[in-house]
Structures are given as C-alpha cells and as structure tokens.
Design an enzyme around this catalytic site. Structure first.
Site, PDB file in Angstrom:
ATOM      1  N   HIS A 112       0.798   8.491 -25.714  1.00 15.41           N
ATOM      2  CA  HIS A 112       0.624   9.055 -24.376  1.00 15.41           C
ATOM      3  C   HIS A 112      -0.238   8.146 -23.501  1.00 15.41           C
ATOM      4  O   HIS A 112       0.096   7.889 -22.338  1.00 15.41           O
ATOM      5  CB  HIS A 112      -0.024  10.433 -24.480  1.00 15.41           C
ATOM      6  N   GLU A 113      -1.338   7.661 -24.050  1.00 16.55           N
ATOM      7  CA  GLU A 113      -2.214   6.779 -23.267  1.00 16.55           C
ATOM      8  C   GLU A 113      -1.509   5.466 -22.938  1.00 16.55           C
ATOM      9  O   GLU A 113      -1.711   4.903 -21.855  1.00 16.55           O
ATOM     10  CB  GLU A 113      -3.522   6.535 -24.005  1.00 16.55           C
ATOM     11  N   HIS A 116       0.513   5.825 -19.855  1.00 14.83           N
ATOM     12  CA  HIS A 116      -0.215   5.573 -18.608  1.00 14.83           C
ATOM     13  C   HIS A 116      -0.285   4.076 -18.302  1.00 14.83           C
ATOM     14  O   HIS A 116      -0.181   3.673 -17.140  1.00 14.83           O
ATOM     15  CB  HIS A 116      -1.623   6.161 -18.691  1.00 14.83           C
ATOM     16  N   HIS A 120       1.169   2.189 -15.002  1.00 12.58           N
ATOM     17  CA  HIS A 120       0.373   1.268 -14.185  1.00 12.58           C
ATOM     18  C   HIS A 120       1.108  -0.052 -13.986  1.00 12.58           C
ATOM     19  O   HIS A 120       1.185  -0.575 -12.868  1.00 12.58           O
ATOM     20  CB  HIS A 120      -0.978   1.030 -14.859  1.00 12.58           C
TER      21      HIS A 120
END
Length: 242
Positions: A112-113, A116, A120
C-alpha cells in the site's frame, strides 16, 4: 499514511438538542467501530504467514524496483501502524511488524505504501491536489476553531463564518484523501497479484480485507468531519435567524 481516523469532537454551542445527540453518536461511534474493525482484521492477518516467505521490506523493494523507483528509499520507523510514504524525501517508512514481518498484513501494508510512491511518480492528480493543500490545511487546523471560539465569545458572525470556512477546508482535505487511499490500495493489490507474491485466492482475499479495514478508518474520519461541518453551519444559520 496508512492509518487515519478522527474528526472534530470539540463543540461550541449545541444547535438543536436532537441534532447534537445525532452528531455526538456519529462522532463517537463511527470512528470507534472503524478502529475496532481495523485492529481486529490487522491482528488476525498479522498472524497469517504468507506462502512467499517474503518480508514487508522485501515486497516493498521489489515493487519499487519493478516500477522504476530505485531512487525511493526504504527505512524502518517506530510505532505501530505508523507506516507511510514521505514524498518530500522519497522514502517509504515501514513499522517494525511490517518491515520484518512475513504476514499477509505486512505484505499488504508494505504494498500500500509503495502504491503511494507510484502515485507520486505518476503525478496522480488527487495526490497532487492533496499535497498542494497542505499549507492551507495547516493554517486551517490552527485557526479554524479559534475563529469559531472567538465568534461565540464576542458574538461576531464574521468570526464564526471564517471558522466554518476554515473547517470546510480541512473537510475537503479529508474527502480528497479518500480516492488517494483507495487508489493506493488498488495499486497494491494489482502489484501483489501481477508479481505473484500472493499465491492463492485466499491470500489475496486476506490482503484485501486488511486494506479495506484501513480504508474504512479514513471513511469514518470523513463522515465525522462532514457531520461536524454541517452542525456548525446549522448553528451559524440559527444564530443568523435569531
């Protein structure tokens, strides 16, 4: 950020008796249920070891490299469920249980991270808009309720209206956060599936449950924030009509 739930629990004025109790029920019950579901689901799948035997750090590094993000760093961070991606330093930070863990929960959170980080790198529009809001939101968080308090103390509708506008900005920020978090989870599940890190449908279902439980805490925070904003607007309208 992986975990978020909250809202505005303070209150200045009650509005109608019934609306106050409805708001209080939402403010207390919704986040509590979301947090309880997240804790239960996370703890359940923290005990289920993934067949791949990979750690969260292994998975994160593989996903980042696969997407050409070799310049994104990977570090351990203190705390529990404190995992997050720092776009200013291009760093994925994973808590101890996630960084070293081989559970389905660890792999899901790590992925999940990385979702991100991919957002980006791809200039995902909601993430860009959310990042651009940070300076304004910081100001709104500091002075929104101060303006509302001054409005009630001195009876100035201008202060109260300014406070409501500032609170509205923070609510918008929480609403924009929802597609950012849901999209990061979708990217995570796609990466885990495409890279064959999760071998079975049962493992994929477990990872999805962990990410859904986390997403519900953001939904709970948004629901409480919207309820508080509506309550403040009702109070403002009531004072204007008096």
């Amino acid at each position: 950020m992986f975990l978020y739930y909250g809202g505005y629990y303070g209150g200045y004025g009650m509005g109608s008796h019934s609306s106050y109790w409805i708001y209080l029920l939402i403010a207390l019950l919704v986040p509590m249920l979301a947090q309880a579901y997240l804790s239960s689901t996370f703890n359940q799948y923290l005990r289920v070891r993934a067949s791949s035997g990979l750690t969260g750090a292994d998975v994160a590094r593989r996903i980042l490299d696969r997407n050409g993000l070799m310049d994104v760093h990977l570090t351990e961070v203190g705390g529990r469920l404190s995992d997050h991606y720092d776009p200013t330093r291009k760093t994925v930070r994973l808590s101890h249980d996630i960084y070293y863990g081989t559970s389905l929960a660890a792999l899901a959170v790590a992925a999940h991270e990385c979702g991100h980080a991919i957002q980006h790198a791809n200039a995902y529009a909601p993430l860009q808009f959310r990042s651009a809001m940070f300076p304004i939101v910081n100001f709104a968080n500091k002075f929104g309720y101060l303006a509302i308090l001054l409005g009630f103390i001195f009876g100035g509708s201008q202060f109260l209206l300014l406070g409501i506008i500032l609170v509205g900005i923070t609510v918008l920020f929480q609403l924009v956060t929802l597609p950012v978090e849901f999209n990061a989870s979708a990217r995570a599940l796609n990466q885990l599936s495409e890279m064959n890190i999760l071998y079975s449908g049962e493992e994929k279902a477990g990872a999805r449950k962990v990410l859904t439980a986390a997403a519900l805490t953001y939904v709970a925070g948004a629901v409480v924030a919207v309820a508080e904003l509506l309550r403040l607007i009702m109070i403002f309208n009531s004072r204007q009509n008096d």
